[in-house]
Design a protein around this motif. Sequence first.
Motif, short mmCIF file in Angstrom:
data_model
loop_
_atom_site.label_atom_id
_atom_site.label_comp_id
_atom_site.label_asym_id
_atom_site.label_seq_id
_atom_site.Cartn_x
_atom_site.Cartn_y
_atom_site.Cartn_z
N GLU B 494 -28.57 109.35 65.79
CA GLU B 494 -29.30 109.56 64.62
C GLU B 494 -28.18 109.99 63.42
N THR B 495 -27.06 110.98 63.52
CA THR B 495 -26.16 111.34 62.96
C THR B 495 -25.29 110.29 62.34
N LEU B 496 -24.72 109.46 63.27
CA LEU B 496 -23.64 108.50 63.04
C LEU B 496 -24.59 107.26 62.35
N GLY B 497 -25.85 107.00 62.69
CA GLY B 497 -26.53 106.00 62.17
C GLY B 497 -26.43 104.80 63.03
N VAL B 498 -26.23 104.66 64.14
CA VAL B 498 -26.00 103.93 65.04
C VAL B 498 -27.43 103.94 66.06
N GLU B 499 -27.52 102.45 66.92
CA GLU B 499 -28.52 102.39 67.82
C GLU B 499 -28.29 103.44 68.83
N TYR B 500 -29.56 104.07 69.63
CA TYR B 500 -29.49 104.71 70.76
C TYR B 500 -28.63 104.14 71.80
N ASP B 501 -28.75 102.90 72.04
CA ASP B 501 -28.18 102.13 73.14
C ASP B 501 -26.82 102.00 72.93
N SER B 502 -26.08 102.27 71.85
CA SER B 502 -24.49 102.23 71.90
C SER B 502 -24.15 103.61 72.02
N GLU B 537 -20.30 114.39 62.82
CA GLU B 537 -20.03 114.57 61.37
C GLU B 537 -18.28 114.49 61.06
N ASP B 538 -17.69 115.12 62.09
CA ASP B 538 -16.21 115.08 62.12
C ASP B 538 -15.80 113.51 62.03
N ILE B 539 -16.30 112.83 62.61
CA ILE B 539 -16.36 111.28 63.03
C ILE B 539 -16.43 110.84 61.49
N ILE B 540 -17.64 110.96 60.96
CA ILE B 540 -18.13 110.30 59.53
C ILE B 540 -17.00 110.96 58.75
N ALA B 541 -16.60 111.88 58.60
CA ALA B 541 -15.38 112.48 57.67
C ALA B 541 -14.20 111.57 57.69
N GLN B 542 -13.89 111.33 59.32
CA GLN B 542 -12.59 110.43 59.44
C GLN B 542 -12.75 108.86 59.09
N CYS B 543 -14.22 108.72 59.39
CA CYS B 543 -14.28 107.11 58.89
C CYS B 543 -14.49 107.05 57.31
N GLU B 561 -23.95 105.93 54.99
CA GLU B 561 -25.41 105.55 54.78
C GLU B 561 -25.54 104.87 55.83
N ASP B 562 -26.57 104.93 56.78
CA ASP B 562 -27.11 104.03 57.62
C ASP B 562 -25.79 103.22 58.57
N GLY B 563 -25.00 104.43 59.08
CA GLY B 563 -23.98 103.73 60.06
C GLY B 563 -22.95 103.36 59.20
N GLN B 564 -22.68 103.07 58.14
CA GLN B 564 -21.64 102.45 57.18
C GLN B 564 -21.06 103.40 56.17
N ALA B 565 -19.97 102.96 55.87
CA ALA B 565 -19.03 103.81 54.81
C ALA B 565 -19.65 102.73 53.61
N VAL B 566 -19.94 103.19 52.53
CA VAL B 566 -20.37 102.91 51.37
C VAL B 566 -19.48 103.33 50.25
N PRO B 577 -19.33 97.30 52.61
CA PRO B 577 -19.59 98.33 53.50
C PRO B 577 -18.77 98.22 54.87
N LEU B 578 -18.26 99.14 55.33
CA LEU B 578 -17.55 99.09 56.60
C LEU B 578 -18.49 99.89 57.77
N SER B 579 -18.88 99.36 58.62
CA SER B 579 -19.80 99.74 59.83
C SER B 579 -18.58 100.65 60.74
N LEU B 580 -19.28 101.47 61.47
CA LEU B 580 -18.54 102.22 62.65
C LEU B 580 -17.89 101.28 63.21
N ALA B 581 -18.52 100.00 63.74
CA ALA B 581 -17.81 99.28 64.45
C ALA B 581 -16.64 98.33 63.83
N ASP B 582 -16.80 98.11 62.48
CA ASP B 582 -15.80 97.66 61.73
C ASP B 582 -14.59 98.77 61.67
#
Lengths: 291, 753
Positions: B494-502, B537-543, B561-566, B577-582
């Motif tokens: 939920e926090t990172l904006g990614v799928e549960y399965d990942s 949130e630490d990850i998000i700040a780094q991203c 937003e929704d798992g990506q940097a915009v 936008p750059l997703s967490l995977a990107d």
Amino acid sequence: MGAFAYVAPTTVAEALGVLEEHASQGKRAQILAGGTDLLVQLQSVDRTPRTIVDIKKLEEANRVEVGADETFVGAAVASAVLNENEELKQRFPGLIEAADLIGSTQIQGRATIAGNLCNASPAGDTIPALIAIGAVCVIASESGNRELAVEDFVTGVGTNALQDGEFLVGLKIPNPPARTADAYLRFIPRTEMDIAVAGAGVALTLDDAGTCTAARVSIGAVAPTALLVTAAADALVGTSVDDDALAAAAAACSAAASPITDKRGTVEYRRKVVGVLCKRAAAIARDRAQA
Amino acid sequence: MAEAVDYKVVGTRPIRPDGVDKVTGRAQYGADLNLPNMLYGKVLRSPHAHAKIKSVDVSKALAMDGVYAAVSGADFPTAAHGDIGGEGGGDVADVAKNVMARDKVLYHGHAVAAVAATSQSIADAALAAIDVEYDVLTPVLDVDEAMADDAPLLDENCFTANLPEKPDKPSNIAAVMQLARGNVEEGFEAADVIVEGDYNIPMAHQGYIEPHACTATINEAGQATVWCCTQGHFEFRSMTAKLLGMEIADLKFIASEIGGGFGGKTVVYLEPLAVLLSKQSGRPVKMMMTREDVFRATGPTSGTHCKVKVGAKKDGTLTAATAWLAYEAGAFAGAPMGPGAMCVFAPYELENFHIEAFDVLVNKPKVAAYRAPGAPQAAHAIEVALDDLARQLDMDPIDLRLKNAVSEGTQASYGPKFPRIGFKECLEAAKAHPNYTKPLPEGAGRGVAAGFWFNVGMQSSAEVHINENGSVIVVEGNPDIGGSRASMCIMAAETLGVEYDSVRALVGDTESTGFSNVTGGSRTTFATGMAVIEACEDIIAQCKARAAATWGVDEDQVEWEDGQAVPAPGVNADVKPLSLADIAASAHKTGGPLLGRASLNAQGAGASFAVNICDLQVDAETGKVDVLGFTAVQDAGRAIHPDYVEGQMQGGASQGLGWALNEEYIFDKNGVMENAGFLDYRIPVASDLPMIDCEIVEVPNPSHPYGVRGVGETPIVAPLAAAANAVRDATGVRVNDLPLSPPRLLDAIDSAE
């Protein structure tokens, strides 16, 4: 688990030979049927070494025969096999009910009525059920088979009438006359996985008018051995098994009981409840006999 | 009621990551580890409930073939007094003596020696060869007996704590506690109706299915590794270090999967013994309790004697209440009398009250935490009294509670003002529930009761690793008892904006993640969840920083937003936008792998309230209870994974009903427990219980990002009284003592006739 040797004879004679050999040398041999009591004992209660004599390879001990005059159930026949035998269920619904109360489905794949009887716990569920239907023990010995009524087989807490060199090969039950039925009830505080605080088995015969012409009542877990309560049977015979007769039979069972107070129940509680169970089991047997 | 928040993952019911291994038998529990050259350790236990140890001689055992180590109290360092730490708590010296008796045995089953041998049967034979000489003393077996003036003393140095002055003589009362407000006498004078009750509940065990087990190995440099089933491997490490005089850094604890704990696996029993036996033998040592050991020698919860008096106006307004609560501690001080005293009146507005609680030594096993320790016994007393009060006032029992229910701003009986809480919401939900008005079968009864538990925060650590494809690894330090890995994955997703399965979660050992207090106090989803959210949130700040660097903008010009940097609104950047995977895929070019971390001491655990409705019938000729229906209503704040919230509610109801109906420690006159097995210690089996209906109320906890309140303990608080009140309703007979076993009920029914 304690250390043990294991033999699995394929004939009654061979089994008797093993028992005789051990008896003559003063060595311990113990019969294994389903093992549901024996393995627990070996694991936690008594770990002394012995020879385990498995009777599951004996043809006679595996025989189930619903004959014209009598029924034979071999000592190694698992409860699960009995539970699925429609003919037996029709003939002795109370006995099959009692067998079905013991253990879970998995345990019933191994557990046997004969083992329950030989284990001779005061709370064994099939014992009052067997006594109610007049079952007879068939005991193999060097001098041939001998027979003994179930009510005479159990001699005390954990002891039975088997002599050194003998073993129980099966149970013989006379076929019930027309309009005869049996029932068994036990009381446990839970619904499953428990040991009877009290139990009652009743078999009775009705005539065409609905009058009880014969009855046998047996109670369990309220004395060192299951009891045949003739006073309770007498209270039913000659009646239509109405409420008064049921109350009289219940009172006879309560009077015959000589329970103890322990972690599973008090003397007063067991006395009262064994009467209630007799009353309820007799009413079930009556309704079945009428059906 | 709950705010409408649009969560994507929070509140869903995905399959737990540990599920497949558990249902297929692959999961490794406490007893599953085997090592080369491993020995089996076993414990010799006291045959007496109270005795002085004159001597212990293990020399014959040590001389036997196959026996490699034998220890007794003399082989342990003398532990200094001090707080052992952890939920089980207590004094270091007491825990040390509980793990291995020194001068005295204080309960039947108390450890007096231990051996390690090449097989279990050799270990058994070695135990039989140990000579112990005892000087047998009279056991003290219940709380009233123990509090009597002339009672034999368990500890001649026990002077009641928390009194204004140190008492002039020792007693079995280790400590007292008082809470008071207003003027109780005036309060009772103002009452139109007063009810009183006297309630006894015997000792009961958590009944976790997995017995305690561990394997320990120590090398020549004194570095030890211990695998065990525990609710808190960091605290087990600390306790073991204190009891053995070892350096914490020389002990590594690895938590296995755990087959239930409920508070009972928060204190050490076997672990220090296994380490010492391994040290003496030079080999790994495995120790496993039998079920009998678990009953006789681990911590059940207190038997209690409680007295409650409550006064009310005709309209149901409570005017005054008193409570006298005596808790059995077992062999050493530390009964949960404090929480009991703080919980007893917590759900109700009370101007005038007085509460007195006692921590009492008896010759029984030392109690340990059991779900909401101390609360169920105290709640049983007050909730039964309130039921009697409602009957006398001819008032609906839920209405009586609504009339007096605490809410935001109420000064709690235990001190602080309540922040936002959901008690009234639970009462209203119970009243509106169709099960509350459903017609009962002939002869059946319905009972209602409420429950409360504080919940705690405490310390937690978490790390979040982003794999090179953007999938996520969460590392936490809390053993997963009730599905917490799934909840951590949900909160991370939920926090990172990614799928549960990942997302995957794992429980790190004491050397691979930061300190975390026990999984207990209903704190894990709340506190460790907060740490996981902060680490994300630490990850998000780094991203955001890496996206900013990639795009050549400032960090504050990037949003997540929704798992990506915009780009932030108004930022003129023509970028994709750059997703967490990107970001993960290019991490090697932007500063290396992404690792987020957080450690905290969580504040603001939200209290959770519950209301239970129990339907049952009683066989008037045998006294047997059949539970027909049970409805649990509870405030979860926010249910992260509703299946596991319901699982907690249903599990607590099942344990509470077992405690109410059949569970009890039965001791003989010598203090020997007579029912140390599941045959005669009757926890409910599946067929004893109906489907337990759950209604989750969500009044978010303002102190948690997603509104989480702990839910693990509150569910066991109300069922005891709910069942007792239903029995009263069904039979017309009030039975104050538990369990409501068939002999007790039949006797009560017959006596009433």
